[in-house]
Design a protein around this motif. Structure first.
Motif, PDB file in Angstrom:
ATOM      1  N   SER A  39       0.893  -1.221   0.124  1.00 29.34           N
ATOM      2  CA  SER A  39       0.142   0.020   0.163  1.00 29.34           C
ATOM      3  C   SER A  39       0.942   1.070  -0.002  1.00 29.34           C
ATOM      4  CB  SER A  39      -1.016   0.060   1.394  1.00 29.34           C
ATOM      5  OG  SER A  39       0.020   0.114   2.503  1.00 29.34           O
ATOM      6  N   GLY A  40       2.397   0.920   0.189  1.00 27.13           N
ATOM      7  CA  GLY A  40       3.126   1.992   0.130  1.00 27.13           C
ATOM      8  C   GLY A  40       3.568   2.648   1.702  1.00 27.13           C
ATOM      9  N   ALA A  41       3.035   1.908   2.775  1.00 27.11           N
ATOM     10  CA  ALA A  41       3.427   2.210   4.225  1.00 27.11           C
ATOM     11  C   ALA A  41       4.640   1.410   4.444  1.00 27.11           C
ATOM     12  CB  ALA A  41       2.239   2.017   4.693  1.00 27.11           C
ATOM     13  N   CYS A  42       5.215   1.697   5.675  1.00 24.46           N
ATOM     14  CA  CYS A  42       6.350   0.687   6.247  1.00 24.46           C
ATOM     15  C   CYS A  42       6.091  -0.310   7.038  1.00 24.46           C
ATOM     16  CB  CYS A  42       7.333   1.956   6.806  1.00 24.46           C
ATOM     17  SG  CYS A  42       8.122   3.048   5.812  1.00 24.46           S
ATOM     18  N   GLY A  43       6.536  -1.423   6.916  1.00 23.98           N
ATOM     19  CA  GLY A  43       6.333  -2.534   7.593  1.00 23.98           C
ATOM     20  C   GLY A  43       7.070  -2.595   8.794  1.00 23.98           C
ATOM     21  N   LEU A  44       7.459  -3.809   9.122  1.00 21.31           N
ATOM     22  CA  LEU A  44       8.522  -4.219  10.126  1.00 21.31           C
ATOM     23  C   LEU A  44       9.909  -4.215   9.868  1.00 21.31           C
ATOM     24  CD1 LEU A  44       6.087  -6.908  12.026  1.00 21.31           C
ATOM     25  CD2 LEU A  44       6.426  -4.366  12.454  1.00 21.31           C
ATOM     26  N   ALA A  45      10.934  -3.929  10.535  1.00 21.48           N
ATOM     27  CA  ALA A  45      12.231  -4.150  10.297  1.00 21.48           C
ATOM     28  C   ALA A  45      12.317  -5.572  10.696  1.00 21.48           C
ATOM     29  CB  ALA A  45      13.095  -3.349  11.400  1.00 21.48           C
ATOM     30  N   ASP A  46      13.554  -5.918   9.422  1.00 24.28           N
ATOM     31  CA  ASP A  46      14.188  -7.197   9.853  1.00 24.28           C
ATOM     32  C   ASP A  46      15.734  -7.541  10.085  1.00 24.28           C
ATOM     33  OD1 ASP A  46      15.223  -6.828   7.416  1.00 24.28           O
ATOM     34  OD2 ASP A  46      14.015  -8.225   6.480  1.00 24.28           O
ATOM     35  N   GLY A  47      16.264  -6.339  10.462  1.00 24.26           N
ATOM     36  CA  GLY A  47      17.673  -6.421  10.527  1.00 24.26           C
ATOM     37  C   GLY A  47      18.418  -6.282   9.339  1.00 24.26           C
ATOM     38  N   ARG A  48      17.954  -6.032   8.098  1.00 27.18           N
ATOM     39  CA  ARG A  48      18.735  -6.011   7.154  1.00 27.18           C
ATOM     40  C   ARG A  48      18.192  -4.714   6.190  1.00 27.18           C
ATOM     41  NH1 ARG A  48      19.138 -11.696   3.910  1.00 27.18           N
ATOM     42  NH2 ARG A  48      19.941 -12.844   5.275  1.00 27.18           N
ATOM     43  N   ASN A  49      19.212  -4.146   5.455  1.00 24.08           N
ATOM     44  CA  ASN A  49      18.849  -3.057   4.614  1.00 24.08           C
ATOM     45  C   ASN A  49      18.790  -3.773   3.315  1.00 24.08           C
ATOM     46  OD1 ASN A  49      19.679  -0.652   6.312  1.00 24.08           O
ATOM     47  ND2 ASN A  49      21.875  -1.477   6.040  1.00 24.08           N
ATOM     48  N   VAL A  50      17.494  -3.549   2.859  1.00 24.42           N
ATOM     49  CA  VAL A  50      17.291  -4.454   1.475  1.00 24.42           C
ATOM     50  C   VAL A  50      16.770  -3.278   0.355  1.00 24.42           C
ATOM     51  CG1 VAL A  50      15.658  -5.967   0.463  1.00 24.42           C
ATOM     52  CG2 VAL A  50      16.320  -6.255   2.702  1.00 24.42           C
TER      53      VAL A  50
END
Length: 183
Positions: free
Chosen positions: A63-74
């Motif tokens: 939808s264009g929003a931010c989700g959860l961090a997973d510890g990786r810069n992707v």
């Protein structure tokens, strides 16, 4: 040092081969971390390393929003479901006031991309320049206001077949230099 992973998505990006898709991100990241400019201002004191491919999508919700961090810069390609055409989106996560992760997604659906000005036709956008712009968000730069700043990489909009986001303007460079210093 910026350590990042590449997410290829499903590999279907309009007008780009799989190799061009990855190259757009590697070039965009390099432009941002080096502070590449035409003003003979030098380079920024940031290094980057591509750690490889991942099948974990950027922490961006369709939808264009931010989700959860997973510890990786992707960095990678995603399909957005919002009604507006989003070229790219950056999400950042903070801990005690410091950025601990930043993910970048470019729109794999609804946008026609190119990596070459020679192949730009109609409503086509520069994937390298947009990747550079989004990476600069991760590095701390915000959009600039006013039509006088239209040629800066951090101007909030770019037109079809425009390639000027591939080189930083003076304001872009000075913003990075304030955060990271110059080499």
């Amino acid at each position: 040092m910026l350590k990042w992973w590449y997410y290829p998505g499903d590999g279907r990006v309009r007008r780009l081969s799989v190799a061009q898709q990855k190259r757009a991100f590697t070039r965009g990241v390099r432009i941002a971390v080096e502070g590449r400019n035409n003003c003979r201002l030098g380079r920024i004191a940031v290094r980057q390393v591509l750690l490889g491919h991942t099948w974990r999508a950027p922490g961006v919700i369709s939808s264009g929003a931010c989700g959860l961090a997973d510890g990786r810069n992707v960095r990678g390609w995603m399909r957005f479901t919002s009604g507006e055409t989003i070229l790219g989106l950056t999400c950042k996560w903070f801990r005690r006031g410091k950025v601990v992760e930043g993910d970048v997604a470019l729109n794999a659906g609804g946008v026609t991309w190119t990596t070459s000005s020679r192949r730009c036709r109609g409503n086509t956008y520069d994937a390298v320049g947009v990747a550079a712009h989004e990476n600069l968000h991760h590095m701390g730069l915000a959009h600039v206001d006013g039509s006088a700043h239209r040629n800066l990489t951090m101007f909030p909009a770019i037109g079809a077949c425009e390639f000027h986001w591939r080189t930083l303007g003076l304001g872009d460079f000075l913003g990075l230099k304030r955060y990271y210093g110059a080499r």
